[in-house]
Design an enzyme around this catalytic site. Structure first.
Site, PDB file in Angstrom:
ATOM      1  N   CYS A  61       1.013  -1.219   0.012  1.00 13.95           N
ATOM      2  CA  CYS A  61      -0.083  -0.033   0.003  1.00 13.95           C
ATOM      3  C   CYS A  61       1.104   1.042  -0.163  1.00 13.95           C
ATOM      4  CB  CYS A  61      -0.844  -0.018   1.142  1.00 13.95           C
ATOM      5  SG  CYS A  61      -2.132  -1.532   1.267  1.00 13.95           S
TER       6      CYS A  61
ATOM      7  N   ARG B  89       1.354   1.533  -6.011  1.00 18.17           N
ATOM      8  CA  ARG B  89       1.419   0.695  -4.742  1.00 18.17           C
ATOM      9  C   ARG B  89       0.192   0.058  -4.666  1.00 18.17           C
ATOM     10  NH1 ARG B  89       6.316   1.378  -2.169  1.00 18.17           N
ATOM     11  NH2 ARG B  89       5.392   0.437  -0.357  1.00 18.17           N
TER      12      ARG B  89
ATOM     13  N   TRP C  81      -3.633  -1.753  -1.457  1.00 20.95           N
ATOM     14  CA  TRP C  81      -3.614  -2.805  -2.215  1.00 20.95           C
ATOM     15  C   TRP C  81      -3.809  -3.840  -1.089  1.00 20.95           C
ATOM     16  CZ3 TRP C  81      -0.483  -7.464  -2.115  1.00 20.95           C
ATOM     17  CH2 TRP C  81      -0.578  -8.080  -3.384  1.00 20.95           C
TER      18      TRP C  81
ATOM     19  N   ASN D  67       0.856   0.459   5.978  1.00 21.35           N
ATOM     20  CA  ASN D  67       1.585  -0.475   4.778  1.00 21.35           C
ATOM     21  C   ASN D  67       2.299  -1.702   5.496  1.00 21.35           C
ATOM     22  OD1 ASN D  67       2.407  -1.431   2.509  1.00 21.35           O
ATOM     23  ND2 ASN D  67       4.093  -0.092   2.572  1.00 21.35           N
ATOM     24  N   GLY D  68       1.890  -2.896   4.981  1.00 27.73           N
ATOM     25  CA  GLY D  68       2.454  -3.813   5.647  1.00 27.73           C
ATOM     26  C   GLY D  68       1.565  -4.989   5.986  1.00 27.73           C
TER      27      GLY D  68
ATOM     28  N   GLU E  83      10.571 -19.317 -19.791  1.00 27.34           N
ATOM     29  CA  GLU E  83      10.100 -17.741 -19.486  1.00 27.34           C
ATOM     30  C   GLU E  83      11.194 -17.006 -19.875  1.00 27.34           C
ATOM     31  OE1 GLU E  83       7.769 -16.655 -18.082  1.00 27.34           O
ATOM     32  OE2 GLU E  83       8.493 -14.650 -17.089  1.00 27.34           O
TER      33      GLU E  83
ATOM     34  N   LYS F 264       9.954 -13.859 -22.060  1.00 34.60           N
ATOM     35  CA  LYS F 264      10.449 -12.187 -21.788  1.00 34.60           C
ATOM     36  C   LYS F 264      11.152 -11.742 -23.118  1.00 34.60           C
ATOM     37  CE  LYS F 264       8.452 -11.706 -19.171  1.00 34.60           C
ATOM     38  NZ  LYS F 264       7.559 -12.571 -18.185  1.00 34.60           N
TER      39      LYS F 264
ATOM     40  N   GLU G 193       8.467 -11.051 -25.662  1.00 31.77           N
ATOM     41  CA  GLU G 193       7.841 -10.002 -25.270  1.00 31.77           C
ATOM     42  C   GLU G 193       8.015  -8.525 -25.385  1.00 31.77           C
ATOM     43  OE1 GLU G 193       6.443 -10.874 -21.503  1.00 31.77           O
ATOM     44  OE2 GLU G 193       4.432 -10.125 -21.633  1.00 31.77           O
TER      45      GLU G 193
ATOM     46  N   HIS H 170      16.578 -32.835 -31.666  1.00 31.53           N
ATOM     47  CA  HIS H 170      15.345 -33.373 -32.345  1.00 31.53           C
ATOM     48  C   HIS H 170      14.613 -32.522 -33.310  1.00 31.53           C
ATOM     49  CE1 HIS H 170      15.752 -36.819 -29.891  1.00 31.53           C
ATOM     50  NE2 HIS H 170      15.730 -36.056 -28.782  1.00 31.53           N
TER      51      HIS H 170
ATOM     52  N   LYS I  82      -1.774  -6.172 -19.593  1.00 33.95           N
ATOM     53  CA  LYS I  82      -1.456  -6.647 -18.468  1.00 33.95           C
ATOM     54  C   LYS I  82      -2.521  -7.992 -18.095  1.00 33.95           C
ATOM     55  CE  LYS I  82       1.249  -6.993 -14.778  1.00 33.95           C
ATOM     56  NZ  LYS I  82       2.294  -7.989 -14.931  1.00 33.95           N
TER      57      LYS I  82
END
Ligand code: AGP
Length: 600
Positions: A2, A30, A77, A103-104, A473, A477, A480, A496, A595
């Protein structure tokens, strides 16, 4: 994650409400589940709304304000309780004597909540934070000062927090920090605090970074920092040199590189309260009662599918049969999924349409469903039987980075919990990962590699075991964000067919850690590549002799299998990032992508 802000100014100085709203607009990265402010000139006046800051601003536009000089604000958040007006911060005690933003994560909040409820406190929210104003209130009832009440309440908390509080009829903002960021701002006619400098950079560039365990007392013309014992701390005022326009990215050029750098902190948050070094147990109450006696089925897309592949191997290694499906290929029409099945959706956003359809189909046949997600209150979280949050904090860049690391870590804990395994070695290895990633971030030569190969015809990525999903991955990346051709392969598959593609201008990135059987075999595949004059970049911990066959090396610290795949992936993220930077790509918003993909 947050964002919090606090401000106290002199009479006739900047208007507190304006300062708080400006600051919150810089902190929305955040979290934006809700926003709220408490103004404290005289009585405490709280305004808060579910949704983005604009919802709060619309509500405030209907009210009259007369130049308040002190207040705190918050953008949320969600971690405890879904987004709602009631769960929005600030939170107050029953008599509105104190307002708090946080925040936390307060790990012992349930015990504190039970204790306060037994003493007659009625709670208005589901949050962990609300215990704080009630704890402060109990101290005020006992007749102690505002500051002593604040410090006594904070001393009861376990977990991570950056907390700010204002009191009725007082001209002081109090703050405390433990494992969540908190920075003070010093201006000629006021004092600020915030989770991040951009929140007040418009007003001052002179800052003091608070350390864990420290408290701050702010008035318009004075700031005092004290340690946990109440002794004054000598502080240094630093001057921020970066441009306010970089606000929100904390001085980084892109959200992607900021989020790559946030991985150590994100992983610590993911592990918080869930790993027990003494017993080697993983403690995930959210998954209690799950029966993995049949085959465990994962459904996911893109990066999350790569994490699901890691989950499959983790479970299989522990004797639990498991399989992963690209969510758009999963259907209960042809698969033997029924009321005995356990289906796990891995989705950062919790909103991906393909994954949601697969989860809904699994629900439809009575399977037990689990969401491994980052977003509280998301569709995946609401529509599954169990939710396991990865706690990575908001990810803004379209390219998933820190959420992949947190998914890998979360699935390691999930596999350990489901199989009933206890392993002190594994817990120790996981705990070490954040520092190991930090050392990679501090010393990586990925930029040099990117400079060398940014105009290659294509890039290939290979790995075995846990490094196979990392190879996929790495390639995802690269394609993308650089728009260059890249492919990932199981190292053994190269011969192969794909070997026909390699040339002197197609680097092969080989992920090889340890010196076991898998490393040996991948080295064999690397030799096949090298024999064709193709450049090899080894991501390695130096345990094997892969370096003999590599043109370049990206080093990672030595650790165990799954942990080394989390760390190794960071080097590939950095190569993709620097390649895209050199090519001048739109890194945070690559062409054609979004996103959260909410269509099938
Ligand atoms: C990866 O960088 C992409 N953003 C994409 O592959 C993503 O992982 C995929 O769309 C799934 O998203 P989710 O985790 O939110 O379900």
């Amino acid at each position: 994650m947050c964002g919090i802000i606090g401000y106290v100014g002199s009479e006739g100085g900047d208007d507190a409400l304006g300062v708080l709203i400006d600051g919150l607009s810089q902190l929305e990265y955040r979290g934006y589940d809700s926003a709220g402010v408490a103004l404290a000139d005289g009585g405490i006046d709280v305004h808060k709304r579910q949704g983005e800051l604009s919802a709060l601003q619309s509500a405030l536009a209907l009210e009259q304000f007369d130049g308040d000089t002190i207040g705190i604000g918050h953008t949320r958040w969600s971690t405890h309780g879904p987004p709602s007006d009631a769960n929005a911060h600030p939170h107050t005690d029953a008599d509105d004597r104190v307002a708090v933003v946080h925040n936390g994560i307060i790990e012992n909040y349930q015990a504190l909540r039970d204790e306060l409820a037994a003493a007659g406190v009625e709670f208005e929210s589901d949050t962990d934070t609300e215990v704080v104003p009630h704890l402060i209130s109990q101290q005020l009832d006992a007749g102690v000062s505002n500051e002593a009440a604040f410090r006594a309440a904070i001393s009861r908390l376990e977990g991570s927090y950056a907390i700010a509080a204002v009191f009725e009829g007082a001209d002081t903002v109090y703050a405390a920090r433990n494992e969540s960021p908190l920075v003070l701002g010093v201006a000629d006619d006021g004092r600020f605090l915030a989770s991040d400098v951009p929140a007040f950079i418009e007003y001052t560039d002179r800052v003091i970074y608070l350390e864990d365990g420290e408290f701050a007392r702010l008035t318009a013309d004075e700031h005092v920092v004290i340690d946990g014992e109440g002794a004054p701390v000598e502080t240094t005022i630093e001057t921020i040199s970066w441009d306010p326009e970089d606000a929100g990215k904390s001085g980084y050029d892109h959200y992607m590189i900021k989020e790559i750098n946030e991985q150590p902190a994100a992983l610590r948050e993911c592990f918080r309260g869930r790993l027990d070094e003494l017993t080697g147990r993983v403690d995930v109450p959210e998954l209690e009662g799950l029966d993995p006696s049949g085959t465990v089925t994962f459904v996911a897309c893109g990066t999350s599918y790569h994490a699901a592949m890691v989950g499959v191997r983790l479970l299989q290694e522990r004797g639990v049969p498991a399989q992963a499906f690209i969510a758009s290929e999963f259907t209960t029409d042809t698969l033997p999924i029924d009321s005995e099945s356990l289906v796990i959706g891995v989705t950062q956003s919790g909103e991906t349409a393909d994954t949601m359809r697969a989860i809904r189909e699994a629900n439809g046949v009575g399977a037990t469903t689990v969401a491994v997600t980052n977003v509280v209150g998301s569709s995946a979280a609401r529509e599954t039987d169990h939710v396991f949050y990865i706690r990575a904090g908001p990810e803004i860049s379209v390219a998933a980075t820190k959420t992949f690391a947190s998914q890998q870590a979360a699935l390691t804990m999930l596999a350990t919990a489901l199989s009933g395994e206890r392993s002190r070695d594994l817990v120790t290895d996981l705990r070490a990962v954040p520092d190991q990633i930090q050392s990679v971030l501090d010393s990586s030569n990925a930029r040099e590699i990117a400079e060398h190969y940014h105009d290659a015809d294509a890039a290939f990525f290979i790995g075995r075991g846990y490094h196979y999903p990392v190879a996929l991955e790495g390639a995802l990346k690269m394609k993308e964000i650089t728009y260059s051709h890249a492919e990932g392969f199981a190292a053994g598959e190269l011969k192969h067919g794909p070997l026909a593609l390699v040339t002197e201008n197609t680097p092969v990135f080989a992920v090889v850690t340890g010196d076991g059987r898998l490393a040996e075999k991948t080295i064999g595949n690397v030799k096949e590549v090298e024999a064709r004059g193709t450049p090899v970049v080894a991501v390695t911990d130096g345990q094997s002799d892969i370096e003999r066959y590599a043109d370049h090396v990206l080093s990672v610290p030595a650790t165990s299998n799954v942990a080394s795949s989390i760390v190794a992936n960071v080097q590939l993220q950095l190569v993709a990032y620097w390649t895209a930077t050199i090519l001048g790509r739109s890194i945070d918003k690559p062409r054609n992508l979004a996103k959260s993909v909410t269509v099938e």
